[in-house]
Design an enzyme around this catalytic site. Structure first.
Site, PDB file in Angstrom:
ATOM      1  N   LYS A 139     -15.979  43.550 -36.942  1.00 43.65           N
ATOM      2  CA  LYS A 139     -16.549  44.907 -36.943  1.00 43.65           C
ATOM      3  C   LYS A 139     -17.957  44.921 -37.503  1.00 43.65           C
ATOM      4  O   LYS A 139     -18.790  45.721 -37.077  1.00 43.65           O
ATOM      5  CB  LYS A 139     -15.644  45.862 -37.724  1.00 43.65           C
ATOM      6  N   LYS A 221      -7.553  42.947 -21.378  1.00 45.75           N
ATOM      7  CA  LYS A 221      -6.545  43.888 -21.857  1.00 45.75           C
ATOM      8  C   LYS A 221      -6.917  45.312 -21.455  1.00 45.75           C
ATOM      9  O   LYS A 221      -8.098  45.654 -21.414  1.00 45.75           O
ATOM     10  CB  LYS A 221      -6.507  43.776 -23.394  1.00 45.75           C
ATOM     11  N   LYS A 224      -8.871  51.631 -23.951  1.00 47.29           N
ATOM     12  CA  LYS A 224      -9.376  52.991 -23.725  1.00 47.29           C
ATOM     13  C   LYS A 224     -10.897  53.045 -23.780  1.00 47.29           C
ATOM     14  O   LYS A 224     -11.496  54.010 -23.345  1.00 47.29           O
ATOM     15  CB  LYS A 224      -8.740  53.980 -24.686  1.00 47.29           C
TER      16      LYS A 224
END
Ligand code: TRP
Length: 356
Positions: A139, A221, A224
């Site tokens: 991140k 994968k 969203k």
């Protein structure tokens, strides 16, 4: 711990155990989330005291538009309810008269005791071990302009979630496994100094958590955040959209409907159809032998659309009934605060804070 270990043991013992997981309010539940995570949670809530919450505090580690976050959190709550997660605030006696299960579904930020516990646990977590977390490194690389303390401290908040409620079991995907290890380390470290304070949680690694891939790139994968809307199905897509997206799904060369490594597109569709209908892969292959890709894609689309239709309608209904959602969330949080307060009081006392 493998999932089938969960099934071992006398059922009474099993039902007294507490399972916990949090959901980041990412806006929509995708077909991938539904088959991979939500369906497992539906199973768990029948077997354990289940604590589910919207991890709204965790989602602040990345900049979100406040209005969007607020709406997404509420919508996610309604979506989980519509999928079948059902808060049971009282211990219930079910049909076979032995089962006792309790399910809570609330917002993480409504239990301030968890944040208070986090401060204390922070003082037992080494900066080095937090800096070593893979997710922190990933991140930080992704959000170079906003490497904030929350990003580093993320796993300690997760540990507080887990330990505050004296959790026995945490279903984890690969991405959260390291955080659960850290939680265990913190609990053991703390217990070593102060006695038996925290229950040390075990992971449940779902044995065959279905992995669903993008409809447009079956090697990636389903996500969203995919910019291509045709790649992802959500539980609140309309029936027409769902069928349309499946019709456009990328398939492989050839025409056989079989699960095979060199056929990632068709294999993905077989997995989806099998999970939605409960049929085995072999049965699906038999059912569609000689049918051709076009027909198969429509059949898969229609099966998914039929499955999600009542869920979508229920989400729409729930979102018009904010009072109901509010009551459920508030009542759940009340029970959660009571559990967390017990742990927090004990911890505060043990570390030497003055308690009256
Ligand atoms: N970090 C988890 C995720 O991103 C959500 C979460 C927050 C969680 N607290 C938790 C999961 C405690 C399990 C246990 O998916």
């Amino acid at each position: 711990m493998e999932e089938n270990n969960v099934k071992k043991g006398k059922s009474k013992k099993k039902l007294e155990r507490t399972l916990l997981t949090g959901f980041q309010p990412t806006g929509i539940i995708t077909l991938g989330n539904y088959l991979g995570t939500v369906q497992n949670c539906l199973k768990y809530q029948d077997s354990f005291n289940s604590i589910f919450f919207i991890a709204d505090l965790h989602s602040l580690t990345v900049r979100r538009d406040p209005k969007e976050l607020n709406k997404a959190s509420m919508s996610f709550y309604a979506q989980l309810l519509a999928c079948g997660i059902t808060p049971q605030l009282k211990e219930l006696e079910t049909a076979d008269s032995k089962k006792i299960s309790k399910t809570l579904l609330f917002f993480q930020s409504h239990v301030p005791q968890v944040s208070e516990l986090q401060w204390i646990l922070n003082c037992y977590a080494a900066i080095g071990e937090l800096e070593r977390m893979t997710q922190f490194k990933d991140k930080s690389a992704k959000h170079e302009d906003n490497i904030n303390m929350g990003l580093l401290d993320y796993p300690v908040l997760m540990a507080s979630d887990i330990l505050a409620y004296q959790t026995d079991l945490v279903p984890v995907g690969v991405d959260q496994k390291q955080h659960l290890e850290l939680t265990r380390d913190l609990a053991i470290r703390f217990n070593h100094i102060y006695g038996d304070i925290f229950r040390v949680p075990e992971p449940i690694i779902a044995k065959s958590g279905a992995k669903i891939y993008s409809l447009q790139d079956p090697t990636a994968k389903m996500s969203k955040s995919d910019p291509n809307p045709n790649a992802t199905i959500s539980i609140i897509d309309s029936e027409q959209d769902i069928v349309k997206k499946f019709k456009r799904a990328v398939t492989d060369s050839g025409s056989e409907i079989v699960m095979r490594e060199d056929k990632p597109g068709i294999s993905n569709l077989i997995t989806i159809y099998s999970c939605i209908t409960g049929k085995t892969v072999e049965d699906v292959e038999k059912e569609f032998a000689g049918s051709g890709y076009g027909n198969f894609k429509v059949q898969v689309g229609e099966a998914v659309a039929a499955k999600f239709k009542p869920i979508r309608e229920e989400v729409e209904r729930l979102l018009t009934d904010e009072t109901y959602l509010e009551t459920l969330a508030k009542e759940s949080a009340k029970v959660a605060r009571r559990i967390a307060k017990k742990t927090l009081d004990n911890v505060q006392k043990k570390v030497g804070l003055v308690k009256f």
